[in-house]
Each structure stands twice: as structure tokens, then as C-alpha cells.
Design a protein around this motif. Structure first.
Motif, PDB file in Angstrom:
ATOM      1  N   GLN A  67       9.419 -53.770 -12.418  1.00  0.00           N
ATOM      2  CA  GLN A  67       9.068 -52.367 -12.246  1.00  0.00           C
ATOM      3  C   GLN A  67       7.912 -51.988 -13.167  1.00  0.00           C
ATOM      4  OE1 GLN A  67      12.763 -50.479 -13.230  1.00  0.00           O
ATOM      5  NE2 GLN A  67      12.420 -50.565 -15.421  1.00  0.00           N
ATOM      6  N   LEU A  68       7.344 -50.814 -12.875  1.00  0.00           N
ATOM      7  CA  LEU A  68       6.269 -50.304 -13.709  1.00  0.00           C
ATOM      8  C   LEU A  68       6.799 -49.961 -15.095  1.00  0.00           C
ATOM      9  CD1 LEU A  68       4.604 -47.882 -11.131  1.00  0.00           C
ATOM     10  CD2 LEU A  68       3.702 -50.081 -11.877  1.00  0.00           C
ATOM     11  N   SER A  69       5.927 -50.011 -16.060  1.00  0.00           N
ATOM     12  CA  SER A  69       6.340 -49.628 -17.415  1.00  0.00           C
ATOM     13  C   SER A  69       6.545 -48.119 -17.483  1.00  0.00           C
ATOM     14  CB  SER A  69       5.271 -50.043 -18.428  1.00  0.00           C
ATOM     15  OG  SER A  69       4.101 -49.268 -18.241  1.00  0.00           O
ATOM     16  N   ARG A  70       7.245 -47.685 -18.536  1.00  0.00           N
ATOM     17  CA  ARG A  70       7.525 -46.256 -18.697  1.00  0.00           C
ATOM     18  C   ARG A  70       6.232 -45.452 -18.795  1.00  0.00           C
ATOM     19  NH1 ARG A  70      12.033 -44.572 -22.952  1.00  0.00           N
ATOM     20  NH2 ARG A  70      13.191 -45.775 -21.411  1.00  0.00           N
ATOM     21  N   MET A  71       5.238 -45.983 -19.484  1.00  0.00           N
ATOM     22  CA  MET A  71       3.963 -45.282 -19.633  1.00  0.00           C
ATOM     23  C   MET A  71       3.235 -45.156 -18.304  1.00  0.00           C
ATOM     24  SD  MET A  71       3.517 -44.133 -22.617  1.00  0.00           S
ATOM     25  CE  MET A  71       1.789 -43.729 -22.476  1.00  0.00           C
ATOM     26  N   GLU A  72       3.300 -46.212 -17.489  1.00  0.00           N
ATOM     27  CA  GLU A  72       2.646 -46.164 -16.174  1.00  0.00           C
ATOM     28  C   GLU A  72       3.313 -45.125 -15.276  1.00  0.00           C
ATOM     29  OE1 GLU A  72       0.995 -50.725 -15.590  1.00  0.00           O
ATOM     30  OE2 GLU A  72       3.123 -50.309 -15.288  1.00  0.00           O
ATOM     31  N   LEU A  73       4.656 -45.109 -15.292  1.00  0.00           N
ATOM     32  CA  LEU A  73       5.384 -44.107 -14.511  1.00  0.00           C
ATOM     33  C   LEU A  73       5.041 -42.700 -14.974  1.00  0.00           C
ATOM     34  CD1 LEU A  73       8.930 -45.736 -14.154  1.00  0.00           C
ATOM     35  CD2 LEU A  73       7.353 -45.200 -12.303  1.00  0.00           C
ATOM     36  N   LEU A  74       4.989 -42.515 -16.287  1.00  0.00           N
ATOM     37  CA  LEU A  74       4.674 -41.202 -16.844  1.00  0.00           C
ATOM     38  C   LEU A  74       3.272 -40.755 -16.438  1.00  0.00           C
ATOM     39  CD1 LEU A  74       5.866 -39.019 -18.695  1.00  0.00           C
ATOM     40  CD2 LEU A  74       4.762 -40.153 -20.628  1.00  0.00           C
ATOM     41  N   THR A  75       2.339 -41.699 -16.433  1.00  0.00           N
ATOM     42  CA  THR A  75       0.967 -41.384 -16.034  1.00  0.00           C
ATOM     43  C   THR A  75       0.900 -40.950 -14.569  1.00  0.00           C
ATOM     44  OG1 THR A  75       0.110 -43.004 -17.626  1.00  0.00           O
ATOM     45  CG2 THR A  75      -1.381 -42.293 -15.873  1.00  0.00           C
ATOM     46  N   ILE A  76       1.609 -41.677 -13.694  1.00  0.00           N
ATOM     47  CA  ILE A  76       1.631 -41.331 -12.264  1.00  0.00           C
ATOM     48  C   ILE A  76       2.230 -39.947 -12.058  1.00  0.00           C
ATOM     49  CG2 ILE A  76       2.658 -41.930 -10.036  1.00  0.00           C
ATOM     50  CD1 ILE A  76       2.432 -44.886 -10.893  1.00  0.00           C
ATOM     51  N   ARG A  77       3.368 -39.676 -12.737  1.00  0.00           N
ATOM     52  CA  ARG A  77       4.018 -38.377 -12.582  1.00  0.00           C
ATOM     53  C   ARG A  77       3.134 -37.245 -13.082  1.00  0.00           C
ATOM     54  NH1 ARG A  77       9.730 -40.474 -15.101  1.00  0.00           N
ATOM     55  NH2 ARG A  77      10.455 -41.634 -13.265  1.00  0.00           N
ATOM     56  N   LYS A  78       2.501 -37.446 -14.237  1.00  0.00           N
ATOM     57  CA  LYS A  78       1.621 -36.406 -14.776  1.00  0.00           C
ATOM     58  C   LYS A  78       0.436 -36.157 -13.865  1.00  0.00           C
ATOM     59  CE  LYS A  78       2.477 -36.573 -19.778  1.00  0.00           C
ATOM     60  NZ  LYS A  78       1.891 -36.867 -21.107  1.00  0.00           N
ATOM     61  N   THR A  79      -0.108 -37.223 -13.286  1.00  0.00           N
ATOM     62  CA  THR A  79      -1.248 -37.075 -12.369  1.00  0.00           C
ATOM     63  C   THR A  79      -0.864 -36.269 -11.139  1.00  0.00           C
ATOM     64  OG1 THR A  79      -2.130 -39.208 -13.104  1.00  0.00           O
ATOM     65  CG2 THR A  79      -2.987 -38.318 -11.032  1.00  0.00           C
ATOM     66  N   LEU A  80       0.285 -36.613 -10.533  1.00  0.00           N
ATOM     67  CA  LEU A  80       0.746 -35.902  -9.340  1.00  0.00           C
ATOM     68  C   LEU A  80       1.105 -34.451  -9.655  1.00  0.00           C
ATOM     69  CD1 LEU A  80       2.960 -38.672  -7.667  1.00  0.00           C
ATOM     70  CD2 LEU A  80       0.690 -37.902  -6.953  1.00  0.00           C
ATOM     71  N   ASP A  81       1.816 -34.235 -10.777  1.00  0.00           N
ATOM     72  CA  ASP A  81       2.181 -32.872 -11.170  1.00  0.00           C
ATOM     73  C   ASP A  81       0.946 -32.028 -11.441  1.00  0.00           C
ATOM     74  OD1 ASP A  81       4.858 -33.344 -10.931  1.00  0.00           O
ATOM     75  OD2 ASP A  81       5.223 -33.702 -13.072  1.00  0.00           O
ATOM     76  N   GLY A  82      -0.031 -32.627 -12.144  1.00  0.00           N
ATOM     77  CA  GLY A  82      -1.270 -31.900 -12.444  1.00  0.00           C
ATOM     78  C   GLY A  82      -2.043 -31.551 -11.191  1.00  0.00           C
ATOM     79  N   ALA A  83      -2.090 -32.493 -10.236  1.00  0.00           N
ATOM     80  CA  ALA A  83      -2.802 -32.239  -8.977  1.00  0.00           C
ATOM     81  C   ALA A  83      -2.140 -31.113  -8.190  1.00  0.00           C
ATOM     82  CB  ALA A  83      -2.849 -33.514  -8.142  1.00  0.00           C
ATOM     83  N   TYR A  84      -0.789 -31.109  -8.140  1.00  0.00           N
ATOM     84  CA  TYR A  84      -0.099 -30.062  -7.379  1.00  0.00           C
ATOM     85  C   TYR A  84      -0.233 -28.702  -8.055  1.00  0.00           C
ATOM     86  CZ  TYR A  84       3.236 -27.691  -4.447  1.00  0.00           C
ATOM     87  OH  TYR A  84       3.805 -26.814  -3.566  1.00  0.00           O
ATOM     88  N   LYS A  85      -0.166 -28.688  -9.407  1.00  0.00           N
ATOM     89  CA  LYS A  85      -0.347 -27.424 -10.130  1.00  0.00           C
ATOM     90  C   LYS A  85      -1.746 -26.862  -9.905  1.00  0.00           C
ATOM     91  CE  LYS A  85       3.064 -28.260 -13.787  1.00  0.00           C
ATOM     92  NZ  LYS A  85       3.267 -28.627 -15.210  1.00  0.00           N
ATOM     93  N   ALA A  86      -2.749 -27.754  -9.922  1.00  0.00           N
ATOM     94  CA  ALA A  86      -4.130 -27.308  -9.665  1.00  0.00           C
ATOM     95  C   ALA A  86      -4.260 -26.759  -8.245  1.00  0.00           C
ATOM     96  CB  ALA A  86      -5.095 -28.476  -9.875  1.00  0.00           C
ATOM     97  N   PHE A  87      -3.609 -27.435  -7.287  1.00  0.00           N
ATOM     98  CA  PHE A  87      -3.631 -26.961  -5.893  1.00  0.00           C
ATOM     99  C   PHE A  87      -2.969 -25.586  -5.770  1.00  0.00           C
ATOM    100  CE2 PHE A  87      -1.398 -26.557  -1.822  1.00  0.00           C
ATOM    101  CZ  PHE A  87      -2.464 -26.674  -0.940  1.00  0.00           C
ATOM    102  N   SER A  88      -1.821 -25.407  -6.421  1.00  0.00           N
ATOM    103  CA  SER A  88      -1.107 -24.131  -6.325  1.00  0.00           C
ATOM    104  C   SER A  88      -1.883 -22.995  -6.986  1.00  0.00           C
ATOM    105  CB  SER A  88       0.290 -24.250  -6.943  1.00  0.00           C
ATOM    106  OG  SER A  88       0.201 -24.556  -8.323  1.00  0.00           O
ATOM    107  N   ARG A  89      -2.578 -23.297  -8.110  1.00  0.00           N
ATOM    108  CA  ARG A  89      -3.396 -22.264  -8.762  1.00  0.00           C
ATOM    109  C   ARG A  89      -4.604 -21.890  -7.897  1.00  0.00           C
ATOM    110  NH1 ARG A  89      -2.176 -25.144 -13.639  1.00  0.00           N
ATOM    111  NH2 ARG A  89      -4.059 -26.414 -13.364  1.00  0.00           N
ATOM    112  N   GLU A  90      -5.162 -22.879  -7.211  1.00  0.00           N
ATOM    113  CA  GLU A  90      -6.371 -22.654  -6.419  1.00  0.00           C
ATOM    114  C   GLU A  90      -6.072 -21.950  -5.096  1.00  0.00           C
ATOM    115  OE1 GLU A  90     -10.458 -22.840  -5.676  1.00  0.00           O
ATOM    116  OE2 GLU A  90      -9.404 -23.486  -7.498  1.00  0.00           O
ATOM    117  N   TYR A  91      -5.012 -22.391  -4.429  1.00  0.00           N
ATOM    118  CA  TYR A  91      -4.765 -21.919  -3.066  1.00  0.00           C
ATOM    119  C   TYR A  91      -3.471 -21.123  -2.907  1.00  0.00           C
ATOM    120  CZ  TYR A  91      -8.387 -25.370  -2.046  1.00  0.00           C
ATOM    121  OH  TYR A  91      -9.564 -26.081  -2.029  1.00  0.00           O
ATOM    122  N   GLY A  92      -2.697 -20.956  -3.990  1.00  0.00           N
ATOM    123  CA  GLY A  92      -1.404 -20.269  -3.896  1.00  0.00           C
ATOM    124  C   GLY A  92      -1.525 -18.861  -3.347  1.00  0.00           C
ATOM    125  N   ASP A  93      -2.481 -18.088  -3.866  1.00  0.00           N
ATOM    126  CA  ASP A  93      -2.648 -16.697  -3.413  1.00  0.00           C
ATOM    127  C   ASP A  93      -3.064 -16.635  -1.953  1.00  0.00           C
ATOM    128  OD1 ASP A  93      -1.960 -15.772  -5.905  1.00  0.00           O
ATOM    129  OD2 ASP A  93      -4.033 -15.568  -6.609  1.00  0.00           O
TER     130      ASP A  93
END
Length: 298
Positions: free
Chosen positions: A12-38
Motif C-alpha cells: 500500500q501507499l505510505s501514510r505521507m503519500e495517502l495524506l498528500t492525495i487526500r489534501k490535494t483532493l480536499d483542497g481542489a474541492y474546497k477551491a471549487f466550492s469557493r469559486e462556484y458555490g454561489d
């Protein structure tokens, strides 16, 4: 002897790799919601306005008029005095035990969610029935919608639109729409090919075959899908109450948090009463429609 540790511990992926993937996806979705949420929220303003108006209408209208209107709808759909009597007694008991306003809020939400599910679901089901390729695309999506725990898709909806009626409505529709899509598709596909050939021989075009032959013959399946959609929407009432949807779900949630047995029991029974009313009326209407259709064809 060779090291066989790889057989006991899954690669399996290392803990750091998993954390990086999760942070990337979370950051992308948060940016999308801030940009297009309204912008996305503004799309749902007309639905929100209608839902608020309908809820206020049900709550502010005197209860005898509401019972009279619901009774008329029940009798028109079923032509059954027994069912009408049962529905009136159930509604009177709901009001007698102080749950009338919450019941009207839940009724408004379920009605709007069901209408949206029908308006979206039946055309999608028709599209699936007419295109095998579209069906192959939609089936995995419907599988995910039906099997994904409701709490999981509440997260992106709440992140995008916040707490309130619209996130609750979207969540209920996502959870409840698959049955009407699936059964519309199934009902149209089950129409006998000989019947369609006969319609074509009489000069019917594709649209006439769909609206005059396929949909009427598929109506029992479509009504079964609508029935299941209503039941699943009611099942989401308590979950939707967690994100601010008023109605019978909020007292049930409160009773869970504070261990109020009777509060949860009474409001749970009110949800059951609504479910039985919707179920019996839709089934009675489907049976009556089927009898009329058989009488017209005989």
C-alpha cells in the motif's frame, strides 16, 4: 526460506503519500466550492422559493382544509372509502399529538423531492430504455447512488451549499431517484415487441409509439418506481434533519441525542403514517389505472 511477509501485509501507499492525495483532493474541492458555490446555489433559488412557499401554505392553511384536500386526493386516486377513513383518522391523530406542523414540513419536502425525482427520473429511464450505450453509462452511477451511505454524499453537498433546505433536498433526491429511473427503464424494455410492430404498422412514429404505447403499458412499473422513490425519500427524513431540514426528522434526532423515547416513538409513527398513506394511495391509483387500461384495450 524466502521472506513471505509480502503475503501477510498488503502492498500500500505510505501514510505521507495517502495524506498528500487526500489534501490535494480536499483542497481542489474546497477551491471549487469557493469559486462556484454561489453560482450553483443561485440555480436552486427558484426551487427553494417554491419549497418555502409550499411549506408555509401547508402550515398556515387551517387543518380542516388540509385534511379535506388530502382526503379528496386520496378518494380520487383510490375510490376507496376505507382508505379515505384511515387517512383522515391518521391525520387527526397526528394533529392531536402535536405533530401537525412538523408533519406538514415533512410533507412539503417529500412532495417537492418526489416531483423533482419524477421530472428527472422518468426521462432518464426513457433514455436508458432507448439507448443501450446510455444504459451502460447510467447503471454504475445508479449503483453508486443506491449503495453509497447517505452520510458520505452529505459531506460534498454541505461543503458546496452549506446547511439548509436545498442541501437536504439534493441529498434526498440523490438517494431516492434511482428506483424511478430503473423501473421506468425496465417497464419500457418489457413492452412486447409485437405490440410495437403493430403500432408501427398502423403508421405510428417513434414519439407516438413512446407516448401512446410504451409509457401506458409501462405505467405499472413506473408507478412502482414512484412508490419506492417516495418510501426512500421518507427514509431520508431523519438523515436530512442533521443538515437543517425541518420536519419530523428533527424531533427524532433530538430524541436520539437526549434519549427521549416517547418523542422519538410518536414522531417515528407519524413518519410511518405518511409512508403508509403515500404507499396505499399510489398503489391504489396504479391498480385503478391498470384496470382502466385493460378495459380500454378489451
Amino acid at each position: 526460506m524466502a521472506d513471505a511477509s509480502w503475503l501477510t501485509s498488503f502492498p500500500q501507499l505510505s501514510r505521507m503519500e495517502l495524506l498528500t492525495i487526500r489534501k490535494t483532493l480536499d483542497g481542489a474541492y474546497k477551491a471549487f466550492s469557493r469559486e462556484y458555490g454561489d453560482a450553483i446555489e443561485s440555480i436552486f433559488h427558484p426551487i427553494l422559493a417554491f419549497l418555502v412557499w409550499f411549506e408555509k401554505l401547508l402550515i398556515n392553511t387551517p387543518w380542516p382544509i388540509i385534511i379535506l384536500v388530502i382526503g379528496a386526493i386520496v378518494y380520487f386516486a383510490s375510490r376507496s372509502w376505507k382508505l379515505l377513513t384511515g387517512v383522515v383518522i391518521a391525520l387527526l391523530l397526528v394533529g392531536f399529538f402535536g405533530m401537525w406542523e412538523d408533519t406538514m414540513s415533512t410533507l412539503s419536502m417529500i412532495t417537492v423531492c418526489t416531483l423533482i425525482s419524477i421530472v428527472l427520473g422518468i426521462p432518464i429511464g426513457i433514455g436508458m430504455a432507448r439507448s443501450d450505450r446510455f444504459q451502460k453509462v447510467m447503471m454504475p452511477i445508479l449503483d453508486v447512488m443506491q449503495t453509497m451511505p447517505a452520510f458520505v454524499y452529505l459531506i460534498p453537498v454541505v461543503m458546496l451549499l452549506g446547511i439548509g433546505k436545498i442541501p437536504g433536498l439534493i441529498s434526498v433526491v440523490i438517494y431516492a431517484i434511482p428506483p424511478v429511473i430503473r423501473l421506468t427503464n425496465l417497464g419500457i424494455r418489457l413492452v412486447d415487441s409485437e405490440v410495437l410492430e403493430a403500432a408501427t404498422a398502423f403508421g405510428a412514429n417513434g414519439r407516438q409509439r413512446l407516448f401512446n404505447v410504451q409509457i401506458p403499458l409501462a405505467m405499472p412499473n413506473i408507478m412502482a418506481g414512484i412508490n419506492q422513490t417516495i418510501m426512500m425519500a421518507l427514509a431520508m427524513v431523519v438523515v436530512a434533519s442533521m443538515i437543517g431540514v425541518k420536519g419530523l426528522g428533527q424531533p427524532v434526532l433530538k430524541s436520539i441525542q437526549n434519549q427521549y423515547f416517547t418523542l422519538g416513538l410518536f414522531n417515528g409513527l407519524a413518519i410511518v403514517a405518511l409512508a403508509i398513506i403515500f404507499d396505499r394511495v399510489s398503489q391504489a391509483y396504479a391498480k385503478r389505472s391498470q384496470k382502466h387500461m385493460k378495459g380500454a384495450h378489451s
